[in-house]
Design an enzyme around this catalytic site. Sequence first.
Site, PDB file in Angstrom:
ATOM      1  N   ARG A  70       0.670  -1.647   0.130  1.00  0.00           N
ATOM      2  CA  ARG A  70       0.158   0.024   0.203  1.00  0.00           C
ATOM      3  C   ARG A  70       1.026   0.986   0.331  1.00  0.00           C
ATOM      4  NH1 ARG A  70      -2.651  -1.466   5.432  1.00  0.00           N
ATOM      5  NH2 ARG A  70      -0.817  -2.220   5.255  1.00  0.00           N
ATOM      6  N   LYS A 180       6.008 -19.680   4.818  1.00  0.00           N
ATOM      7  CA  LYS A 180       5.208 -20.179   6.205  1.00  0.00           C
ATOM      8  C   LYS A 180       4.516 -19.407   7.553  1.00  0.00           C
ATOM      9  CE  LYS A 180       7.918 -20.889   9.971  1.00  0.00           C
ATOM     10  NZ  LYS A 180       8.658 -19.724  10.529  1.00  0.00           N
ATOM     11  N   ASP A 209       9.553 -23.650   2.974  1.00  0.00           N
ATOM     12  CA  ASP A 209      10.705 -23.531   4.784  1.00  0.00           C
ATOM     13  C   ASP A 209      11.911 -23.458   4.384  1.00  0.00           C
ATOM     14  OD1 ASP A 209      11.937 -24.717   6.582  1.00  0.00           O
ATOM     15  OD2 ASP A 209       9.955 -25.655   7.447  1.00  0.00           O
ATOM     16  N   HIS A 210      12.527 -22.582   4.986  1.00  0.00           N
ATOM     17  CA  HIS A 210      13.478 -22.136   3.874  1.00  0.00           C
ATOM     18  C   HIS A 210      14.773 -23.084   4.539  1.00  0.00           C
ATOM     19  CE1 HIS A 210      13.482 -19.246   7.722  1.00  0.00           C
ATOM     20  NE2 HIS A 210      15.069 -19.493   8.123  1.00  0.00           N
ATOM     21  N   LYS A 214      18.771 -24.524   2.872  1.00  0.00           N
ATOM     22  CA  LYS A 214      20.239 -24.233   3.350  1.00  0.00           C
ATOM     23  C   LYS A 214      20.548 -25.430   2.771  1.00  0.00           C
ATOM     24  CE  LYS A 214      18.706 -22.528   8.246  1.00  0.00           C
ATOM     25  NZ  LYS A 214      19.550 -19.987   7.503  1.00  0.00           N
ATOM     26  N   GLU A 248      18.420 -18.742  19.073  1.00  0.00           N
ATOM     27  CA  GLU A 248      19.531 -18.561  18.285  1.00  0.00           C
ATOM     28  C   GLU A 248      19.159 -17.323  19.630  1.00  0.00           C
ATOM     29  OE1 GLU A 248      16.284 -16.660  15.459  1.00  0.00           O
ATOM     30  OE2 GLU A 248      15.043 -18.008  16.443  1.00  0.00           O
ATOM     31  N   ASP A 267       6.535 -21.388  15.594  1.00  0.00           N
ATOM     32  CA  ASP A 267       7.804 -20.789  14.649  1.00  0.00           C
ATOM     33  C   ASP A 267       7.893 -21.923  14.435  1.00  0.00           C
ATOM     34  OD1 ASP A 267       8.384 -18.675  13.525  1.00  0.00           O
ATOM     35  OD2 ASP A 267       9.593 -17.776  14.788  1.00  0.00           O
ATOM     36  N   HIS A 272      10.790 -26.523  10.763  1.00  0.00           N
ATOM     37  CA  HIS A 272      11.861 -25.882  10.039  1.00  0.00           C
ATOM     38  C   HIS A 272      12.841 -27.186  10.772  1.00  0.00           C
ATOM     39  CE1 HIS A 272      11.614 -21.453   8.845  1.00  0.00           C
ATOM     40  NE2 HIS A 272      12.179 -21.612   9.626  1.00  0.00           N
ATOM     41  N   LYS A 372      15.181 -17.981  21.723  1.00  0.00           N
ATOM     42  CA  LYS A 372      14.846 -16.515  21.130  1.00  0.00           C
ATOM     43  C   LYS A 372      15.859 -16.528  21.897  1.00  0.00           C
ATOM     44  CE  LYS A 372      12.106 -15.455  17.660  1.00  0.00           C
ATOM     45  NZ  LYS A 372      12.839 -15.611  16.393  1.00  0.00           N
TER      46      LYS A 372
HETATM   47  P1  NDP Z   1       5.955  -7.551   7.277  1.00  0.00           P
HETATM   48  O1  NDP Z   1       4.592  -7.035   7.798  1.00  0.00           O
HETATM   49  O2  NDP Z   1       6.849  -6.725   7.441  1.00  0.00           O
HETATM   50  O3  NDP Z   1       5.108  -6.672   5.444  1.00  0.00           O
HETATM   51  C1  NDP Z   1       3.657  -7.209   5.129  1.00  0.00           C
HETATM   52  C2  NDP Z   1       3.604  -6.382   3.634  1.00  0.00           C
HETATM   53  O4  NDP Z   1       2.532  -6.302   3.653  1.00  0.00           O
HETATM   54  C3  NDP Z   1       4.128  -4.949   4.011  1.00  0.00           C
HETATM   55  O5  NDP Z   1       5.038  -4.919   2.395  1.00  0.00           O
HETATM   56  C4  NDP Z   1       3.258  -4.428   3.510  1.00  0.00           C
HETATM   57  O6  NDP Z   1       3.143  -2.733   3.253  1.00  0.00           O
HETATM   58  C5  NDP Z   1       2.429  -4.986   2.975  1.00  0.00           C
HETATM   59  N1  NDP Z   1       0.777  -4.797   2.700  1.00  0.00           N
HETATM   60  C6  NDP Z   1       0.013  -5.617   4.173  1.00  0.00           C
HETATM   61  N2  NDP Z   1      -1.115  -4.768   4.212  1.00  0.00           N
HETATM   62  C7  NDP Z   1      -1.307  -4.568   3.083  1.00  0.00           C
HETATM   63  C8  NDP Z   1      -2.663  -5.045   1.386  1.00  0.00           C
HETATM   64  N3  NDP Z   1      -3.871  -4.957   2.248  1.00  0.00           N
HETATM   65  N4  NDP Z   1      -2.577  -4.679   0.714  1.00  0.00           N
HETATM   66  C9  NDP Z   1      -0.747  -4.530   0.258  1.00  0.00           C
HETATM   67  N5  NDP Z   1       0.095  -4.346   0.511  1.00  0.00           N
HETATM   68  C10 NDP Z   1      -0.322  -5.047   2.657  1.00  0.00           C
HETATM   69  O7  NDP Z   1       6.018  -9.255   7.132  1.00  0.00           O
HETATM   70  P2  NDP Z   1       7.300 -10.480   6.699  1.00  0.00           P
HETATM   71  O8  NDP Z   1       7.668  -9.639   5.366  1.00  0.00           O
HETATM   72  O9  NDP Z   1       7.673 -10.736   8.377  1.00  0.00           O
HETATM   73  O10 NDP Z   1       6.182 -11.101   6.783  1.00  0.00           O
HETATM   74  C11 NDP Z   1       5.384 -11.985   5.553  1.00  0.00           C
HETATM   75  C12 NDP Z   1       5.367 -12.796   5.602  1.00  0.00           C
HETATM   76  O11 NDP Z   1       6.556 -13.488   5.757  1.00  0.00           O
HETATM   77  C13 NDP Z   1       4.727 -13.940   6.684  1.00  0.00           C
HETATM   78  O12 NDP Z   1       3.758 -14.631   6.379  1.00  0.00           O
HETATM   79  C14 NDP Z   1       5.556 -14.620   7.388  1.00  0.00           C
HETATM   80  O13 NDP Z   1       5.448 -15.175   8.921  1.00  0.00           O
HETATM   81  C15 NDP Z   1       6.018 -14.690   6.488  1.00  0.00           C
HETATM   82  N6  NDP Z   1       8.515 -14.939   6.697  1.00  0.00           N
HETATM   83  C16 NDP Z   1       8.517 -13.977   7.308  1.00  0.00           C
HETATM   84  C17 NDP Z   1       9.630 -14.159   7.744  1.00  0.00           C
HETATM   85  C18 NDP Z   1      11.079 -12.996   8.649  1.00  0.00           C
HETATM   86  O14 NDP Z   1      12.019 -12.632   8.336  1.00  0.00           O
HETATM   87  N7  NDP Z   1      10.469 -11.697   8.089  1.00  0.00           N
HETATM   88  C19 NDP Z   1      10.617 -15.264   7.744  1.00  0.00           C
HETATM   89  C20 NDP Z   1       9.757 -16.732   7.243  1.00  0.00           C
HETATM   90  C21 NDP Z   1       8.228 -16.496   6.603  1.00  0.00           C
HETATM   91  P3  NDP Z   1       2.355  -1.578   3.041  1.00  0.00           P
HETATM   92  O15 NDP Z   1       1.939  -1.556   4.388  1.00  0.00           O
HETATM   93  O16 NDP Z   1       2.792  -0.641   2.667  1.00  0.00           O
HETATM   94  O17 NDP Z   1       0.911  -1.956   2.686  1.00  0.00           O
HETATM   95  C1  BG6 Z   2      11.516 -18.557  10.406  1.00  0.00           C
HETATM   96  C2  BG6 Z   2      10.926 -18.031  12.124  1.00  0.00           C
HETATM   97  O1  BG6 Z   2      11.105 -18.782   9.789  1.00  0.00           O
HETATM   98  O2  BG6 Z   2      13.150 -18.777  10.680  1.00  0.00           O
HETATM   99  C3  BG6 Z   2      12.064 -16.892  12.746  1.00  0.00           C
HETATM  100  O3  BG6 Z   2      10.295 -17.041  11.721  1.00  0.00           O
HETATM  101  C4  BG6 Z   2      13.814 -17.181  13.110  1.00  0.00           C
HETATM  102  O4  BG6 Z   2      11.781 -16.657  14.001  1.00  0.00           O
HETATM  103  C5  BG6 Z   2      13.923 -17.448  11.822  1.00  0.00           C
HETATM  104  O5  BG6 Z   2      13.985 -16.304  13.422  1.00  0.00           O
HETATM  105  C6  BG6 Z   2      15.550 -17.950  11.969  1.00  0.00           C
HETATM  106  O6  BG6 Z   2      15.719 -18.389  10.649  1.00  0.00           O
HETATM  107  P1  BG6 Z   2      17.595 -18.702  10.056  1.00  0.00           P
HETATM  108  O7  BG6 Z   2      17.938 -19.185   9.059  1.00  0.00           O
HETATM  109  O8  BG6 Z   2      17.989 -17.417  11.248  1.00  0.00           O
HETATM  110  O9  BG6 Z   2      17.847 -19.948  11.530  1.00  0.00           O
END
Ligand code: NDP
Ligand code: BG6
Length: 521
Positions: A70, A180, A209-210, A214, A248, A267, A272, A372
Amino acid sequence: MTDNRSVAALPGDVNPLRHGRRISRSPDPCTMVIFGGSGDLARRKLIPALYSLSRRRLIPGGFTVLALARSALTDDGYREVLRQWADGSAEGGRADPETWQPFADGLHYLSANYNDPGVYPQIREALARFDRMRGAGGNRIFYLATAPSDYAGIIRNLGNSGLARECVDGAGWVRIIVEKPIGRDLDSARRHNEEVNAVFSEDQVYRIDHYLGKETVQNLMVFRFANGIFEPLWNRQYVDNVQITAAEDIGVGTRGGYYEEAGALRDMIQNHMLQLLTLMALEPPPDFAPNSVRDEKAKVLRSIRPFSPAEARANSVRAQYGPGFVGGRPIPGYLDEKGVSPSSRTETFAAVRFVVDNWRWAGVPFYLRTGKNLSKRVTEIAITFRCTPHLIFAEAGAERADANVLALRIQPDEGITLKFNAKLPGQAMSVRPVNMDFRYGTTFGPHLASAYERLLLDCMLGDPTLFDRADSVEAAWRIVMPILEGWAAGQGPLPTYASGSWGPAEADELLLKDRKRWRLI
Ligand code: NDP
Ligand code: BG6
């Protein structure tokens, strides 16, 4: 259409043989639509991984990203933000003008709300434009990098708008990558799988599942099945116990809101860590075809003994971090983190004792622990072998010999260590444990491709081997559900541990019941 530029071979790219035939590591050009393209995942993992693939010339020139969120940004504004992210990222490497510019030319941004069905015709129009201008060939990957609660709406909109359908003439493929967590319990995971499979066929769905991307995790299969000497020992006759640790040294950071809904079991263990357990325990598949490996993993999950809620409480520990010090820095307790309820009972540490009921592993405990804000960052699988049945050196002065331990270090300091006993030089027959070490860094050089590089490339290549199947996701939930239920039923005080420690005393007691200890790492 394939890009025929020559591809520089790097250690991380080795995989010339798949399914018994040589395949090109350069995929078809395509467009990746990242829903949530400005979020944490996109910023820290996806864009750096794509940039790294691009600078290593592993993806073709026509590759295009359409990021959707957004926030009000133009294409150029988004590119500039991305360049700064890439510069600050440990994964992709700093943006250098020569490789950044061609990559950035393929980055586009759409400021829109993905819950609005009216946005999808705009996406279609943009995709058609990229097909024309950049030769993306009708190939699309939709990446759900959004809050999991938004997955269902996006999937429905992709279905209703016709964007999920592959071209009838076979000229373009369509895939979806789902992050995930898949659901937050068995019912919601099933619902999610039904929703996604109502719109996409299973072979279009790539569940990430990243950990599976690895290098060290992929090496588990090679270590076991490309060497003759370990597999004969890989069973209940020789193995005393298996410990899988994912520690972690950071807290929940900015993800308090997400983590409150998740906790360590959902989580890390549901996904993982059970992946690591399955790869450690699986039977040799007949070949490395995607379903051969995934079938064997599914069998392991089915063999894990299901707990009753009372057994679950007896075989698991949960705890929450309190204040403390990590690396000399003062750390607030979990309850003081942003986005966390002051009365939260969410666990930031979990340890579980699993038993795999099959002929190979019956009676061998698999101890899993994750947390953590622990003492240090380390993920490893440690296999402790049974001690010698009799020590012939006892009378000569050596009273004991430690058990042999094979430690597979997933990260950091990736490598493998075998602990065995040696004679301490000198007159006496003294026995001391020593280590034999293999380190990725010294053997293969410092650069290991990031997990996301590998997985994104595999998805573009249409190779699902390292992605999760719907049945396995549900099987993993079936294993953790009794633990969640057991914990929900037990209302006693939640144990805590000091940040910077190795977790709560209760985790040590879990192993002491079996007269064992956690390995000192
Ligand atoms: P964030 O909250 O950082 O990002 C969410 C994104 O969605 C932002 O770009 C936000 O931008 C956008 N967004 C939210 N609502 C809307 C909407 N209605 N329309 C359009 N865009 C929208 O989340 P993460 O990046 O941390 O996580 C994303 C997914 O990945 C989750 O499912 C999380 O569990 C998973 N994940 C994340 C990891 C990580 O390291 N971050 C690791 C493994 C999995 P804006 O507000 O500008 O709209
Ligand atoms: C993510 C979890 O899937 O894996 C995080 O949501 C966690 O909480 C992360 O920190 C760990 O990934 P890595 O690759 O750093 O071991």
